[in-house]
Write an enzyme that holds these catalytic residues in place. Structure first.
Site, PDB file in Angstrom:
ATOM      1  N   ASN A   9       3.518  -2.249   2.805  1.00  0.00           N
ATOM      2  CA  ASN A   9       2.060  -2.328   2.790  1.00  0.00           C
ATOM      3  C   ASN A   9       1.625  -2.110   1.339  1.00  0.00           C
ATOM      4  O   ASN A   9       1.630  -0.992   0.858  1.00  0.00           O
ATOM      5  CB  ASN A   9       1.474  -1.247   3.714  1.00  0.00           C
ATOM      6  CG  ASN A   9      -0.042  -1.217   3.666  1.00  0.00           C
ATOM      7  OD1 ASN A   9      -0.670  -2.112   3.101  1.00  0.00           O
ATOM      8  ND2 ASN A   9      -0.622  -0.184   4.259  1.00  0.00           N
ATOM      9  N   LYS A  11      -1.218  -2.495   0.042  1.00  0.00           N
ATOM     10  CA  LYS A  11      -2.602  -2.005  -0.086  1.00  0.00           C
ATOM     11  C   LYS A  11      -3.326  -2.785  -1.197  1.00  0.00           C
ATOM     12  O   LYS A  11      -3.063  -3.973  -1.366  1.00  0.00           O
ATOM     13  CB  LYS A  11      -2.601  -0.499  -0.326  1.00  0.00           C
ATOM     14  CG  LYS A  11      -1.754   0.241   0.722  1.00  0.00           C
ATOM     15  CD  LYS A  11      -1.895   1.730   0.706  1.00  0.00           C
ATOM     16  CE  LYS A  11      -0.997   2.318   1.769  1.00  0.00           C
ATOM     17  NZ  LYS A  11      -1.137   3.765   1.897  1.00  0.00           N
ATOM     18  N   HIS A  95      -4.913   0.537  10.223  1.00  0.00           N
ATOM     19  CA  HIS A  95      -4.367   1.480   9.250  1.00  0.00           C
ATOM     20  C   HIS A  95      -5.355   2.639   9.068  1.00  0.00           C
ATOM     21  O   HIS A  95      -6.570   2.436   9.097  1.00  0.00           O
ATOM     22  CB  HIS A  95      -4.117   0.785   7.911  1.00  0.00           C
ATOM     23  CG  HIS A  95      -3.328   1.642   6.976  1.00  0.00           C
ATOM     24  ND1 HIS A  95      -3.909   2.632   6.227  1.00  0.00           N
ATOM     25  CD2 HIS A  95      -2.001   1.702   6.717  1.00  0.00           C
ATOM     26  CE1 HIS A  95      -2.966   3.257   5.531  1.00  0.00           C
ATOM     27  NE2 HIS A  95      -1.795   2.708   5.816  1.00  0.00           N
ATOM     28  N   GLU A  97      -6.377   4.165   6.583  1.00  0.00           N
ATOM     29  CA  GLU A  97      -7.351   4.016   5.488  1.00  0.00           C
ATOM     30  C   GLU A  97      -8.539   3.177   5.936  1.00  0.00           C
ATOM     31  O   GLU A  97      -9.670   3.410   5.514  1.00  0.00           O
ATOM     32  CB  GLU A  97      -6.659   3.409   4.251  1.00  0.00           C
ATOM     33  CG  GLU A  97      -5.776   4.446   3.568  1.00  0.00           C
ATOM     34  CD  GLU A  97      -4.564   3.881   2.858  1.00  0.00           C
ATOM     35  OE1 GLU A  97      -4.512   2.672   2.583  1.00  0.00           O
ATOM     36  OE2 GLU A  97      -3.643   4.686   2.585  1.00  0.00           O
ATOM     37  N   GLU A 167       1.932   6.709  11.802  1.00  0.00           N
ATOM     38  CA  GLU A 167       1.773   7.180  10.433  1.00  0.00           C
ATOM     39  C   GLU A 167       0.905   8.440  10.424  1.00  0.00           C
ATOM     40  O   GLU A 167      -0.338   8.342  10.472  1.00  0.00           O
ATOM     41  CB  GLU A 167       1.076   6.110   9.584  1.00  0.00           C
ATOM     42  CG  GLU A 167       1.822   4.800   9.518  1.00  0.00           C
ATOM     43  CD  GLU A 167       1.387   3.991   8.301  1.00  0.00           C
ATOM     44  OE1 GLU A 167       2.241   3.743   7.446  1.00  0.00           O
ATOM     45  OE2 GLU A 167       0.198   3.640   8.202  1.00  0.00           O
ATOM     46  N   GLY A 173       1.000   8.696   1.313  1.00  0.00           N
ATOM     47  CA  GLY A 173       0.715   8.747  -0.114  1.00  0.00           C
ATOM     48  C   GLY A 173       0.724  10.152  -0.701  1.00  0.00           C
ATOM     49  O   GLY A 173       0.324  10.360  -1.833  1.00  0.00           O
ATOM     50  N   SER A 213       5.090   8.211   3.197  1.00  0.00           N
ATOM     51  CA  SER A 213       6.013   8.629   2.140  1.00  0.00           C
ATOM     52  C   SER A 213       7.484   8.311   2.447  1.00  0.00           C
ATOM     53  O   SER A 213       8.380   9.096   2.138  1.00  0.00           O
ATOM     54  CB  SER A 213       5.837  10.115   1.821  1.00  0.00           C
ATOM     55  OG  SER A 213       4.509  10.361   1.363  1.00  0.00           O
TER      56      SER A 213
HETATM   57  P1  PGA Z   1       3.025   5.594   1.708  1.00  0.00           P
HETATM   58  O1  PGA Z   1       2.004   4.716   2.597  1.00  0.00           O
HETATM   59  O2  PGA Z   1       4.401   5.083   1.982  1.00  0.00           O
HETATM   60  O3  PGA Z   1       2.584   5.383   0.305  1.00  0.00           O
HETATM   61  O4  PGA Z   1       2.860   7.015   2.169  1.00  0.00           O
HETATM   62  C1  PGA Z   1       2.336   4.323   3.903  1.00  0.00           C
HETATM   63  C2  PGA Z   1       1.194   3.558   4.525  1.00  0.00           C
HETATM   64  O5  PGA Z   1       0.037   3.916   4.291  1.00  0.00           O
HETATM   65  O6  PGA Z   1       1.406   2.554   5.247  1.00  0.00           O
END
Ligand code: PGA
Length: 250
Positions: A9, A11, A95, A97, A167, A173, A213
């Site tokens: 992803n 983003k 997601h 976010e 997640e 992140g 992560s």
């Molecule tokens: P990350 O993001 O691996 O940077 O923690 C995962 C995601 O948001 O899909």
């Protein structure tokens, strides 16, 4: 046997040139026939990433969102048929976010799933709890509600087209990963919910990815858990070497 999946992803990262060169690096280095790689790319790169992946059997292109309507007066939005027409085969739906910054509710996500499936895009449906909920030990009820309200209106035929990504928001992140045991426990709960709703045989065929992560140093242990079928990877999917190492860690 469930499909093993390494989904990236990206983003809102990479410009067009960087995105294409990252795609080429991954295509060149990834040799696994067993693992399906999905690149969740920004819309600006999607057509050309899709073209690069078209004849690579184990790599697919995903977009990170679609609108809940098929067309119309929605300035600035992009629809499922548009995404399909440029070669997307998957779409990330729900997601955290987008749930957070765009206030996407479970009800809206349910509609997005319908529109995606109607246009032959396979959804990667995301769920996961914030830290405050985990501290209260209510993470299982929280995720069950997301599944019930966002996903479980689908028919058996429809749900088999979906991938689920668990997640935990506190691990996205942040560099903080759920332990393999914490992740496995949630994945197993999600599979039981699927089994209760759709039957055990079907539940055993749906891939459930872990996200938060994921990196080359923890992917192997996470992916070796019984109910973890791969990862949805943010930060580490932006570095070709790291992502390829994650693809190769099953
Ligand atoms: P990350 O993001 O691996 O940077 O923690 C995962 C995601 O948001 O899909």
């Amino acid at each position: 046997m469930r499909q093993k999946i390494a989904a990236g992803n990206w983003k809102m990262n990479t410009d067009y040139k960087q995105g294409l060169s990252l795609t080429k690096e991954i295509i060149k280095a990834s040799r696994s026939d067993e693992v399906l790689t999905i690149l969740g790319v920004p819309y600006t790169h999607a057509k050309d990433v899709g073209d690069l992946c078209r004849y690579v059997s184990n790599i697919e292109m995903a977009v990170q969102n679609v609108h809940d309507k098929e067309s119309g007066a929605y300035t600035g939005e992009i629809s499922a048929p548009m995404a399909k027409s440029i070669g997307a085969t998957y779409v990330i739906i729900g997601h955290s976010e987008r749930r957070m910054y765009q206030q996407e509710s479970n009800a809206l996500l349910a509609t997005k799933l319908n529109v995606a499936l109607n246009h032959h895009l396979k959804p990667i449906f995301c769920c996961g709890e914030p830290l405050s909920i985990r501290k209260k030990k209510q993470e299982k009820d929280y995720v069950k509600k997301q599944l019930k309200e966002g996903l479980f209106h689908l028919t058996k035929r429809e749900i088999t087209k979906c991938v689920i990504a668990y997640e935990p928001i506190w691990a996205i992140g942040t560099g903080e990963t759920a332990t393999p045991e914490q992740a496995q426990s949630m994945h197993s709960m999600i599979r039981s919910e699927l089994a209760a709703k759709y039957g055990k045989a079907l539940a055993n065929r749906i891939s459930i990815l872990y996200g938060g992560s994921v990196k080359p140093t923890n992917s192997k242990e996470l992916f070796s858990q019984q109910d973890i079928d791969g990862g949805l990877v943010g930060g580490a999917s932006l570095k070709g070497k790291d992502f390829v190492s994650i693809i190769n860690s099953f």
